[in-house]
Design a protein around this motif. Structure first.
Motif: not given
Length: 123
Positions: A78-88
């Protein structure tokens, strides 16, 4: 006196007991089973002006929580596809996710280049 960041998270060292994907309720979103839903959000996201040593300690504690999470792979993707710019997310920091994404892009470019070369040879 200052306390070490998140010293109450000693339970994070408990080994993971991953639930096989086929045994999960497929109708529920993956994040409903995330272990981090029971932990403080501050563990996964940096406060402003956080000193480097505190950040590294916090990120390590967050990664230990991720390591025992049954949906770590789904969270990471999910974090790679979004990509999530912050956090673990999914056991990776934002910087680590940027590296993974850069490697994926390079691999995709190499595959496209190989496919074009194969098409020219075949044609």
């Amino acid at each position: 006196m200052l306390q070490p960041p998140h010293s109450s998270l000693q339970v994070a060292a408990i080994p993971a007991q991953r639930v096989p994907v086929q045994d999960r309720d497929q109708d529920a979103p993956w994040h409903t089973e995330a272990v981090c839903r029971r932990d403080e959000a501050g563990l996964f996201f940096a406060p402003s002006k956080e000193p480097t040593a505190a950040r590294l300690s916090r990120e390590d504690a967050a990664k230990r929580v991720c390591a025992r999470c049954p949906v770590m792979v789904e969270c990471r993707e999910h974090a790679l596809v979004q990509p999530e710019p912050y956090g673990v997310w999914g056991g990776l920091t934002a910087a680590e996710r940027r590296v993974v994404l850069a490697r994926r892009r390079r691999r995709e470019l190499e595959l496209k280049k190989t496919a074009r070369t194969s098409n020219r040879i075949a044609g």
